[in-house]
Design a protein around this motif. Structure first.
Motif, PDB file in Angstrom:
ATOM      1  N   ARG A  87       0.794  -1.168   0.015  1.00 37.97           N
ATOM      2  CA  ARG A  87      -0.021  -0.001   0.045  1.00 37.97           C
ATOM      3  C   ARG A  87       0.799   1.330   0.211  1.00 37.97           C
ATOM      4  O   ARG A  87       2.079   1.202  -0.014  1.00 37.97           O
ATOM      5  CB  ARG A  87      -0.959  -0.037   1.041  1.00 37.97           C
TER       6      ARG A  87
ATOM      7  N   LEU B 262       2.521   6.554   4.294  1.00 35.74           N
ATOM      8  CA  LEU B 262       1.767   7.741   4.896  1.00 35.74           C
ATOM      9  C   LEU B 262       2.428   8.859   4.705  1.00 35.74           C
ATOM     10  O   LEU B 262       3.573   8.922   4.502  1.00 35.74           O
ATOM     11  CB  LEU B 262       1.766   7.425   6.181  1.00 35.74           C
TER      12      LEU B 262
ATOM     13  N   GLU C 274      -4.546   3.535  10.028  1.00 31.73           N
ATOM     14  CA  GLU C 274      -4.229   3.771   8.790  1.00 31.73           C
ATOM     15  C   GLU C 274      -3.004   2.980   8.018  1.00 31.73           C
ATOM     16  O   GLU C 274      -3.134   2.595   6.959  1.00 31.73           O
ATOM     17  CB  GLU C 274      -3.938   5.482   8.452  1.00 31.73           C
ATOM     18  N   SER C 275      -2.146   3.213   8.814  1.00 32.50           N
ATOM     19  CA  SER C 275      -0.790   2.410   8.448  1.00 32.50           C
ATOM     20  C   SER C 275      -1.061   0.855   8.197  1.00 32.50           C
ATOM     21  O   SER C 275      -0.674   0.437   7.119  1.00 32.50           O
ATOM     22  CB  SER C 275       0.167   2.569   9.452  1.00 32.50           C
ATOM     23  N   LEU C 276      -1.954   0.470   8.854  1.00 34.68           N
ATOM     24  CA  LEU C 276      -2.243  -0.941   8.729  1.00 34.68           C
ATOM     25  C   LEU C 276      -3.254  -1.281   7.664  1.00 34.68           C
ATOM     26  O   LEU C 276      -3.088  -2.112   6.711  1.00 34.68           O
ATOM     27  CB  LEU C 276      -2.462  -1.803   9.921  1.00 34.68           C
ATOM     28  N   ILE C 277      -4.049  -0.644   7.502  1.00 38.50           N
ATOM     29  CA  ILE C 277      -5.375  -1.028   6.876  1.00 38.50           C
ATOM     30  C   ILE C 277      -5.222  -0.143   5.450  1.00 38.50           C
ATOM     31  O   ILE C 277      -5.402  -0.638   4.257  1.00 38.50           O
ATOM     32  CB  ILE C 277      -6.514  -0.611   7.340  1.00 38.50           C
ATOM     33  N   GLY C 278      -4.441   0.905   5.327  1.00 36.64           N
ATOM     34  CA  GLY C 278      -4.376   1.634   4.113  1.00 36.64           C
ATOM     35  C   GLY C 278      -5.101   2.901   4.185  1.00 36.64           C
ATOM     36  O   GLY C 278      -6.371   2.988   4.481  1.00 36.64           O
TER      37      GLY C 278
ATOM     38  N   GLU D  40       1.334  -2.668  13.971  1.00 34.56           N
ATOM     39  CA  GLU D  40       1.928  -1.733  13.455  1.00 34.56           C
ATOM     40  C   GLU D  40       3.652  -1.935  13.678  1.00 34.56           C
ATOM     41  O   GLU D  40       4.097  -1.769  12.481  1.00 34.56           O
ATOM     42  CB  GLU D  40       1.412  -0.440  13.590  1.00 34.56           C
TER      43      GLU D  40
END
Lengths: 159, 177
Positions: A26, A29, B91-95, B167
Motif C-alpha cells: 500500500r 503515509l 491507517e498504516s495497517l489498513i491503508g 503496526e
C-alpha cells in the motif's frame, strides 16, 4: 553504487516499491516519503564516517536501539540514516526507510549498528524493503563486503 | 474558520483538554501541528452542518475529530486506541484509501468499526514455531529465522496483540511477544 555490481544487484533484487515484498502492499503515509537529505549518509566510500555512533560490539545480542541506523541499497547505493532522527512530518515521529528513498524503488533494506572495532552488524528488518530469500540476504552481505566493510549478519529475531 | 483541512485532523478544544489530561502523547501531536489541529466548538459545528450521516446518539462522551477532511466521532472507551492521535496506526495497517472509504460510511470509531476493518483485511500475520514472535510474512528467509509459521487472521491478531504491536510488526517485520 558498485561499478562491477550487476551480478550482486541481480541477486539483491529486483528493486521493489515500498511494501511490495510484504503482504501490506500500500501507499506510504504522509511525511514518510520526505527525503531527509541532510541526515542521510552514504557508505559507498567504503569508510565508516568518523561521526557515526558506535556501540560495544562484544555482545551483538544487546545492541542498543538508540545507536541503530536504517540502511537501504537502491540505485544510489548503500545509504543510512540514524533511526532516532525526528520526523515531525510523520505521525510515527521518527524516520523510516522511505525517508531515505522517497516513494522510489530499492533493492533491500534493514537495520545496522557500527561496532567500535569497525565491524558492521546488519539485519534485514525492514517492512518496506526486506529480504525474502537466503540468496538476497547473502547478496546484502556481499554488497557490504565488496565496499570493504567487515560485516556480521544478525538474526532477524528482535530481542 | 480555517481555509483548508487537508491532511489534518481536528478536535474540539473541550475534547482536546480532556484528551491531553489523559494522554501526553496527544498533547505532543497537537503541539507539533502535524496530525491534529484544534477547532473551537462553533467551528466544528459549522463544519459538520449538513455533512454528518449515521450520527451517534450519545455524542457527549465522544471526541469529535476531523480526519482527512471528514468529521467523525471517536469513542475513547474503545479497547484498541488510547486516543485519536493513534488513528494513524490503523491507517498504516489498513491503508489510507480503505480507511477513508470506511470513515465515509461509518462516522463512529469504536471497537466494532475497528474490528470490521480488520475482519475485511486481506493481510495476515504469522506466529513463530515457538509462539514467541509475531511476524508479517511467510517466506524462505522468515522460515529460516523463525521456523515453521502458523497463520493467524488480521482480526485474531488485532484482538490478541493490539494495534500498536501489529503496526510494529508491519514496520519491522517481527516483534517478540
Amino acid at each position: 553504487m558498485l561499478s562491477d555490481s550487476n551480478a550482486v544487484l541481480e541477486r539483491l533484487g529486483p528493486a521493489v516499491l515500498p511494501f511490495e515484498r510484504s503482504n501490506f502492499n500500500r501507499e506510504v503515509l504522509p511525511g514518510e516519503d520526505v527525503i531527509f537529505l541532510d541526515y542521510i549518509i552514504s557508505l559507498e566510500s567504503g569508510q565508516i564516517p568518523a561521526d557515526c555512533l558506535r556501540c560495544d560490539s562484544s555482545d551483538p545480542s544487546l545492541l542498543p536501539s538508540d545507536l541503530k541506523y536504517l540502511w537501504v541499497i537502491d540505485q544510489n547505493g548503500l545509504r543510512i540514516i540514524h533511526e532516532m532522527t525526528p520526523n515531525s512530518l510523520a505521525a510515527r515521529g521518527c524516520v523510516c526507510h522511505t525517508n531515505i528513498t522517497g516513494k522510489r524503488k530499492a533493492f533491500q533494506g534493514g537495520e545496522l549498528w557500527f561496532g567500535k572495532d569497525d565491524t558492521i552488524y546488519v539485519n534485514n528488518q525492514s517492512g518496506r524493503f526486506k529480504a525474502i530469500t537466503i540468496v538476497q540476504q547473502q547478496a546484502v552481505l556481499e554488497y557490504f563486503r565488496r565496499l570493504g566493510f567487515s560485516v556480521i549478519q544478525l538474526p532477524n529475531r528482535p530481542s | 474558520m480555517r481555509s483548508s483541512y487537508s491532511r489534518k485532523s481536528v478536535v474540539s478544544r473541550q475534547a482536546f483538554r480532556k484528551a491531553t489530561q489523559r494522554s501526553p502523547i496527544f498533547s505532543g501531536a497537537v503541539e507539533s501541528g502535524q496530525s491534529l489541529t484544534l477547532l473551537s466548538d462553533p467551528e466544528v459545528s459549522q463544519f459538520s452542518q449538513g455533512r454528518l450521516r449515521n450520527s451517534p446518539k450519545s455524542r457527549s462522551q465522544l471526541l469529535r475529530i476531523l480526519y482527512h477532511n471528514q468529521l467523525i466521532y471517536f469513542n475513547p472507551a474503545n479497547k484498541y486506541l488510547t486516543g485519536p492521535e493513534q488513528l494513524w496506526l490503523i491507517e498504516s495497517l489498513i491503508g489510507t484509501q480503505i480507511l477513508n472509504k470506511a470513515l465515509s460510511l461509518g462516522k463512529l470509531i469504536d471497537n466494532r468499526f475497528i474490528e470490521s476493518l480488520f475482519k475485511k483485511a486481506t493481510f495476515t500475520f504469522f506466529l513463530s514455531a515457538d509462539k514467541a514472535y509475531l511476524v508479517s510474512s511467510d517466506d524462505e528467509l522468515t522460515q529460516l529465522d523463525f521456523g515453521p509459521l502458523t497463520k493467524i487472521s488480521a482480526l485474531t491478531a488485532l484482538q490478541q496483540f493490539g494495534v500498536t504491536t501489529l503496526e510494529r510488526v508491519k514496520e519491522k517485520t517481527a516483534v517478540r511477544l
